[in-house]
Design a protein around this motif. Structure first.
Motif, PDB file in Angstrom:
ATOM      1  N   ARG A   5     -12.919  -0.938  -3.381  1.00 21.44           N
ATOM      2  CA  ARG A   5     -11.963  -1.992  -3.037  1.00 21.44           C
ATOM      3  C   ARG A   5     -11.854  -2.997  -4.191  1.00 21.44           C
ATOM      4  O   ARG A   5     -10.772  -3.452  -4.533  1.00 21.44           O
ATOM      5  CB  ARG A   5     -12.400  -2.714  -1.759  1.00 21.44           C
ATOM      6  CG  ARG A   5     -12.202  -1.873  -0.499  1.00 21.44           C
ATOM      7  CD  ARG A   5     -12.856  -2.548   0.706  1.00 21.44           C
ATOM      8  NE  ARG A   5     -12.587  -1.804   1.929  1.00 21.44           N
ATOM      9  CZ  ARG A   5     -11.692  -2.157   2.857  1.00 21.44           C
ATOM     10  NH1 ARG A   5     -10.999  -3.271   2.721  1.00 21.44           N
ATOM     11  NH2 ARG A   5     -11.500  -1.426   3.931  1.00 21.44           N
TER      12      ARG A   5
ATOM     13  N   GLU B  63     -17.739   1.975  -0.906  1.00 20.81           N
ATOM     14  CA  GLU B  63     -16.422   1.494  -0.501  1.00 20.81           C
ATOM     15  C   GLU B  63     -16.126   0.093  -1.026  1.00 20.81           C
ATOM     16  O   GLU B  63     -15.020  -0.196  -1.468  1.00 20.81           O
ATOM     17  CB  GLU B  63     -16.296   1.506   1.029  1.00 20.81           C
ATOM     18  CG  GLU B  63     -14.929   1.000   1.469  1.00 20.81           C
ATOM     19  CD  GLU B  63     -14.709   1.047   2.972  1.00 20.81           C
ATOM     20  OE1 GLU B  63     -15.534   1.665   3.687  1.00 20.81           O
ATOM     21  OE2 GLU B  63     -13.707   0.456   3.427  1.00 20.81           O
ATOM     22  N   GLY B  64     -17.150  -0.766  -0.975  1.00 20.56           N
ATOM     23  CA  GLY B  64     -16.938  -2.141  -1.438  1.00 20.56           C
ATOM     24  C   GLY B  64     -16.537  -2.169  -2.907  1.00 20.56           C
ATOM     25  O   GLY B  64     -15.640  -2.915  -3.316  1.00 20.56           O
TER      26      GLY B  64
ATOM     27  N   PHE C 218      -6.326   4.352  -8.140  1.00 19.22           N
ATOM     28  CA  PHE C 218      -6.716   5.383  -7.181  1.00 19.22           C
ATOM     29  C   PHE C 218      -8.218   5.361  -6.929  1.00 19.22           C
ATOM     30  O   PHE C 218      -8.995   4.899  -7.747  1.00 19.22           O
ATOM     31  CB  PHE C 218      -6.335   6.776  -7.714  1.00 19.22           C
ATOM     32  CG  PHE C 218      -4.834   7.039  -7.793  1.00 19.22           C
ATOM     33  CD1 PHE C 218      -3.887   6.094  -7.409  1.00 19.22           C
ATOM     34  CD2 PHE C 218      -4.374   8.274  -8.256  1.00 19.22           C
ATOM     35  CE1 PHE C 218      -2.520   6.361  -7.485  1.00 19.22           C
ATOM     36  CE2 PHE C 218      -3.021   8.549  -8.333  1.00 19.22           C
ATOM     37  CZ  PHE C 218      -2.087   7.601  -7.955  1.00 19.22           C
ATOM     38  N   TRP C 219      -8.562   5.922  -5.804  1.00 15.89           N
ATOM     39  CA  TRP C 219      -9.974   6.040  -5.416  1.00 15.89           C
ATOM     40  C   TRP C 219     -10.201   7.449  -4.867  1.00 15.89           C
ATOM     41  O   TRP C 219      -9.577   7.814  -3.871  1.00 15.89           O
ATOM     42  CB  TRP C 219     -10.290   4.959  -4.363  1.00 15.89           C
ATOM     43  CG  TRP C 219     -11.634   5.060  -3.700  1.00 15.89           C
ATOM     44  CD1 TRP C 219     -12.774   5.632  -4.190  1.00 15.89           C
ATOM     45  CD2 TRP C 219     -11.973   4.554  -2.400  1.00 15.89           C
ATOM     46  NE1 TRP C 219     -13.799   5.517  -3.295  1.00 15.89           N
ATOM     47  CE2 TRP C 219     -13.346   4.854  -2.182  1.00 15.89           C
ATOM     48  CE3 TRP C 219     -11.278   3.863  -1.411  1.00 15.89           C
ATOM     49  CZ2 TRP C 219     -14.004   4.508  -1.010  1.00 15.89           C
ATOM     50  CZ3 TRP C 219     -11.934   3.514  -0.236  1.00 15.89           C
ATOM     51  CH2 TRP C 219     -13.278   3.826  -0.046  1.00 15.89           C
ATOM     52  N   ASN C 220     -11.065   8.182  -5.536  1.00 16.25           N
ATOM     53  CA  ASN C 220     -11.455   9.535  -5.106  1.00 16.25           C
ATOM     54  C   ASN C 220     -10.283  10.496  -4.938  1.00 16.25           C
ATOM     55  O   ASN C 220     -10.210  11.248  -3.953  1.00 16.25           O
ATOM     56  CB  ASN C 220     -12.266   9.471  -3.794  1.00 16.25           C
ATOM     57  CG  ASN C 220     -13.674   8.927  -3.996  1.00 16.25           C
ATOM     58  OD1 ASN C 220     -14.088   8.672  -5.125  1.00 16.25           O
ATOM     59  ND2 ASN C 220     -14.409   8.735  -2.904  1.00 16.25           N
TER      60      ASN C 220
ATOM     61  N   MET D   3      -9.838  -1.675  -7.056  1.00 16.01           N
ATOM     62  CA  MET D   3      -8.396  -1.730  -6.788  1.00 16.01           C
ATOM     63  C   MET D   3      -7.821  -3.130  -7.008  1.00 16.01           C
ATOM     64  O   MET D   3      -6.656  -3.289  -7.325  1.00 16.01           O
ATOM     65  CB  MET D   3      -8.120  -1.272  -5.363  1.00 16.01           C
ATOM     66  CG  MET D   3      -8.314   0.234  -5.227  1.00 16.01           C
ATOM     67  SD  MET D   3      -8.031   0.793  -3.553  1.00 16.01           S
ATOM     68  CE  MET D   3      -7.661   2.543  -3.870  1.00 16.01           C
ATOM     69  N   ARG D   4      -8.655  -4.155  -6.827  1.00 14.93           N
ATOM     70  CA  ARG D   4      -8.205  -5.513  -7.134  1.00 14.93           C
ATOM     71  C   ARG D   4      -8.326  -5.812  -8.631  1.00 14.93           C
ATOM     72  O   ARG D   4      -7.459  -6.444  -9.217  1.00 14.93           O
ATOM     73  CB  ARG D   4      -9.037  -6.553  -6.357  1.00 14.93           C
ATOM     74  CG  ARG D   4      -8.933  -6.448  -4.846  1.00 14.93           C
ATOM     75  CD  ARG D   4      -9.498  -7.702  -4.138  1.00 14.93           C
ATOM     76  NE  ARG D   4     -10.907  -7.959  -4.428  1.00 14.93           N
ATOM     77  CZ  ARG D   4     -11.938  -7.407  -3.794  1.00 14.93           C
ATOM     78  NH1 ARG D   4     -11.720  -6.544  -2.814  1.00 14.93           N
ATOM     79  NH2 ARG D   4     -13.179  -7.733  -4.108  1.00 14.93           N
ATOM     80  N   ASP D   5      -9.435  -5.337  -9.230  1.00 12.55           N
ATOM     81  CA  ASP D   5      -9.745  -5.720 -10.605  1.00 12.55           C
ATOM     82  C   ASP D   5      -8.873  -5.012 -11.645  1.00 12.55           C
ATOM     83  O   ASP D   5      -8.622  -5.567 -12.715  1.00 12.55           O
ATOM     84  CB  ASP D   5     -11.215  -5.400 -10.940  1.00 12.55           C
ATOM     85  CG  ASP D   5     -12.183  -6.372 -10.275  1.00 12.55           C
ATOM     86  OD1 ASP D   5     -11.717  -7.381  -9.718  1.00 12.55           O
ATOM     87  OD2 ASP D   5     -13.404  -6.114 -10.308  1.00 12.55           O
ATOM     88  N   VAL D   6      -8.493  -3.779 -11.362  1.00  8.18           N
ATOM     89  CA  VAL D   6      -7.741  -3.014 -12.371  1.00  8.18           C
ATOM     90  C   VAL D   6      -6.244  -3.224 -12.136  1.00  8.18           C
ATOM     91  O   VAL D   6      -5.715  -2.904 -11.082  1.00  8.18           O
ATOM     92  CB  VAL D   6      -8.103  -1.512 -12.308  1.00  8.18           C
ATOM     93  CG1 VAL D   6      -7.197  -0.702 -13.228  1.00  8.18           C
ATOM     94  CG2 VAL D   6      -9.563  -1.328 -12.695  1.00  8.18           C
TER      95      VAL D   6
END
Lengths: 444, 444
Positions: B354, B350-351, B366-368, B357-360
């Motif tokens: 997260r 999860e970390g 999206f995640w999963n 989502m900030r870096d890109v």
């Protein structure tokens, strides 16, 4: 050859600024604020050298016979340094513009969508010969997690170089470094970066109309700003005459060189015989030169206006007056001749004022107050990066909000679209969720 | 000469659209919805003639040997008409996008500021050969109070002319008329309007990469849209392999021609030996052709990828695979080669999700879940005018929200700025007020 070499260097620096900005962007507010504090301490320590550089700029400007208003903007002394340091404290105190959740929606069980504010990337900012502006711009970009390409007025070059050196050395030992900042020293560099639309995300040019037009015409990078500031007050037939005179005087004379000062005064024919003599006395008493259309000239003795006068930003104490037959003519005049900056109606007729606010499509539409209020500080935005007369992204005075924008985050548990199509598709729930908790991108 | 005459005509029509749009903009939601209902009834009444026009387009397209996917988009029959009419009902049911108060602030006693959403003005929309899109676009512009300059794909010209004629006749007797709509019939007209930056406020081009690039390079009008859609999935070392395979298959094969389908699969080296064979089996089983870098080719037998493959939007069942040594390399690859559209991480960490989502810095991160969810309807925006990969104004899928923007309204009681400067200046209160009541511009 030399110029190409420099440009290669510039390209590399600006790309590096993009990379360094991504680190700024994904760092915590605390780290970005820490950078602001270091810069503040550094400026204090380096004050002597900065003042000395400024004295070189000031004496060169004096030799070149620059205007006193330029000299006032150019000077960087203990008093300006204090103001700059207060500004850094104020920006540090502003809420973190990154990570705000604008929307949150459950698309389906376990599939949550958020729209979250993030920096734009790299901002190109070209501004007047005001060294204090350099520090403010840098602080706003750090706060909003953007990289910055800076070009200040040439008269301030020595001061700006000293400020940039101080900022760089303050950031050198910080993990976020100073690679997010690029300082341009020539007008040629500005023309070069106009072609860097893959690496610069927004340009904010401040300065003369012709310079802003030049930027807008020669780049694919989005531009935020304004070329003209042709603002008008419309004095309706139901205006309070005393108030209308007071507003016209303030809107014209409080700072005539500002973009939010009026250039045009539209007066309803029914109130013109009463309003115009009073207004002329007050405005001329404040040094304003009036020019009027035929109907105006029948009421007050002023110079005849040419048609171009209604399309001119005088940036001085000249004001074009026009008597209109109706509310509609006033609105049509503003649409035709205004620059979409700030326009005001003076009336006691509330219904008409509400209509004016819908009908006039300018960034700022005012009712019974001076156009000079159109300003980020007066609006309570904390800090202002510029004033935009464009229709998209940010209109009017632009604060930190204009340096961030919402992007979409979606968290699933292996969700695929094929489940939502075909013979017996799943249905989306599209259920709004509260948006007041930290985003799914926040550090946990 | 003839062309100039036409262009003069076009200039006049588009300026008239601006004027008519101001009337739309300041009219009530009820009146705009009434227009939508009339159009719906009119299309029903005119269906026979529209179907006939479409049969002419269809048989011309057949003669020209157009693809079956173009024919599917081009057809306008009873079934499409039903969908279009449902669409009009849905747009009517959407909340009024005009007049929403975004901020309200007391600047001082009796001086109240609001930021209120209003239409942009005139939108130029260039879209593919899909007659149903014409009606949807018109409905969104009416709803949002914008004028519209339309140009559909040439294959749909007869159908579009019939639709436009029906819409015009439905609006003829309505006080808001149909002057807010201009229909362009040639590519030359499109090139001409690119120069009308004073009269058109936003361009939304849809279509081929090269066409969108052409528009972006040849206009000062802001452009909302996307040229490339180079999307990636990054399979992290902590990914659930079964989920990652499922997401890769859906993101690549559910609709390979869509801009939100993936072109690149990035795989962490630690999971590559397990993931790649499974993924290759599933993807190749779905007709996908894989190309890989050296590390990929050491694990699965696929064609060697060229460096350009990682910058290519295949819009087909080809997928470029790359093994990365670290999370950082994946993020760097996306920044360097992606188009800022939609990118996804597959991980149980999860970390790290997260952080991704900030870096890109893409419009959708999206995640999963499948990248194919990047779509206005799936996001619950009600309707979509396009997908933007720009950084400003609106990112990702753009709904009605992208056709309005906040401008500033200020109501005073004769307030002047000179009271807030000088020797003993008044202080601003800058007190936030609730923003949930109607704006000061609302009809009272």
């Amino acid at each position: 050859m030399e110029s190409n070499k420099e440009n290669n260097h510039l390209t590399a620096d600006i790309r590096e600024a993009g990379r360094a900005a991504r680190a700024l962007s994904s760092s915590s507010a605390e780290k970005r604020n820490d950078l602001l504090r270091r810069i503040r301490d550094g400026l204090f320590a380096d004050a002597h050298g900065i003042f000395e550089a400024n004295r070189r700029d000031m004496s060169a400007a004096e030799t070149e016979g620059e205007t006193s208003s330029l000299m006032k903007r150019l000077v960087f002394d203990r008093c300006k340094l204090d103001a700059v340091q207060d500004g850094l404290v104020a920006v540090e105190a502003l809420p973190d513009p990154i990570g705000t959740v604008e929307e949150r929606r459950l698309l389906d069980d376990g599939l949550v969508l958020e729209k979250v504010r993030f920096p734009l990337g790299v901002i190109g900012m070209i501004f007047e010969a005001r060294p204090d502006a350099l520090v403010q711009i840098v602080s706003l970009c750090i706060k909003s997690g953007n990289g910055i390409v800076l070009k200040g007025g040439r008269e301030a070059l020595e001061t700006n170089k000293a400020l940039v050196a101080s900022i760089r050395s303050s950031c050198a030992s910080h993990p976020l470094g100073s690679g997010w900042m690029v300082h341009l020293e020539s007008r040629g560099d500005v023309d070069f970066i106009l072609g860097m639309d893959k690496d610069i995300d927004l340009l904010i040019p401040r300065g003369s109309n012709s310079f802003v037009q030049h930027v807008m015409s020669n780049t694919r990078i989005p531009v935020l700003g304004h070329a003209d500031g042709i603002c008008a007050i419309y004095v309706d037939k139901d205006a309070d005459v005393t108030m209308a005179v007071r507003l016209a005087v303030d809107s014209k004379t409080q700072y005539p060189a500002a973009c939010n000062s009026i250039e045009t005064l539209l007066v309803h024919q029914a109130i013109a015989p009463v309003f115009l003599p009073e207004a002329a006395a007050a405005l001329e008493g404040n040094g304003v030169k009036l020019k009027g259309d035929e109907a105006t000239c029948r009421i007050i003795a002023v110079e005849k206006a040419s048609p171009q006068d209604y399309d001119t930003e005088f940036i001085s104490l000249t004001l074009a007056v026009k008597v209109v037959e109706s509310y509609e003519e006033a609105v049509e005049h503003i649409a035709e001749h205004g620059s979409g900056h700030t326009d005001c109606i003076v009336t006691e007729n509330e219904g008409l004022a509400r209509r004016f606010m819908r009908d006039v499509d300018s960034s700022d539409v005012f009712w019974n107050c001076s156009t000079r209020f159109a300003d980020g500080f007066r609006f309570g935005l904390g800090a202002e990066v510029g004033i935009s007369t464009g229709k998209i992204h940010a209109r009017g005075p632009v604060g930190l909000d204009g340096l961030v924008n919402g992007r979409w985050l979606l968290k699933g548990q292996g969700h695929v679209v094929s489940d939502y199509s075909g013979a017996s598709p799943r249905k989306f729930k599209h259920q709004e969720l509260p948006a007041d908790s930290p985003s799914m991108a926040a550090e946990n």
